[in-house]
Scaffold this motif. Sequence first.
Motif, short mmCIF file in Angstrom:
data_model
loop_
_atom_site.label_atom_id
_atom_site.label_comp_id
_atom_site.label_asym_id
_atom_site.label_seq_id
_atom_site.Cartn_x
_atom_site.Cartn_y
_atom_site.Cartn_z
N ASP A 31 0.55 -0.98 -0.30
CA ASP A 31 -0.18 -0.04 0.36
C ASP A 31 1.02 1.35 -0.16
OD1 ASP A 31 -2.22 1.49 -0.45
OD2 ASP A 31 -2.42 1.82 2.38
N ASN A 32 0.83 1.99 -1.06
CA ASN A 32 1.45 3.30 -0.78
C ASN A 32 0.97 4.74 -0.14
OD1 ASN A 32 -1.10 4.27 -2.40
ND2 ASN A 32 0.56 4.86 -4.72
N ASN A 33 0.06 4.40 0.18
CA ASN A 33 -0.90 5.83 1.71
C ASN A 33 -0.78 7.16 0.75
OD1 ASN A 33 0.16 4.11 4.03
ND2 ASN A 33 2.00 2.96 3.43
N TRP A 36 -3.63 8.52 2.88
CA TRP A 36 -3.01 9.00 4.00
C TRP A 36 -1.74 10.55 4.07
CZ3 TRP A 36 -5.76 8.88 7.56
CH2 TRP A 36 -6.62 7.43 7.60
N SER A 56 5.30 8.06 -1.99
CA SER A 56 4.26 7.76 -1.93
C SER A 56 4.25 6.84 -3.58
CB SER A 56 2.99 7.65 -1.10
OG SER A 56 2.29 9.01 -1.98
N ALA A 75 6.52 2.94 0.81
CA ALA A 75 5.46 2.95 1.43
C ALA A 75 5.47 3.39 3.18
CB ALA A 75 4.80 1.61 1.29
N ASP A 76 7.15 3.07 4.11
CA ASP A 76 7.02 2.94 5.05
C ASP A 76 7.40 4.63 6.00
OD1 ASP A 76 5.94 0.35 5.73
OD2 ASP A 76 8.65 -0.60 5.85
N ARG A 79 4.23 6.39 5.38
CA ARG A 79 3.47 6.58 6.06
C ARG A 79 3.91 7.78 7.43
NH1 ARG A 79 3.70 1.17 9.38
NH2 ARG A 79 2.47 2.23 11.22
#
Length: 115
Positions: A31-33, A36, A56, A75-76, A79
Amino acid sequence: MTDQYPPPYPPPGGPGYGYGYPPPNYGPPPDNNMVWAILSTVLCCLPLGVVAIVKSSQVQSLWFQGFHAEAQKAADDARKWAMWSAISLGILLLLYVIFFVLLTVIGISSVGWRP
């Protein structure tokens, strides 16, 4: 006699993994976030949110280039930057409330105190 022509293009059976397709055992990209990141940019802190959007947006391209560990790290990081953007908004709102509480206390104490 040697074959003077190169092999047919694309290779038989469809494009290989060198054409930007990940091997089938890696599954879908992380998930690329992006949601958010955009929300934190619009609603919270602009500079931190922009970094989150950049991180992202790198996830999909890194994943399909075969850099799976880097895609997961991006990705991390996206986030993390979005979370710090939201936390910075909370800290700024808390400081704003403390400032006005102190102003109120100083105003009340100056009116009630007469030499």
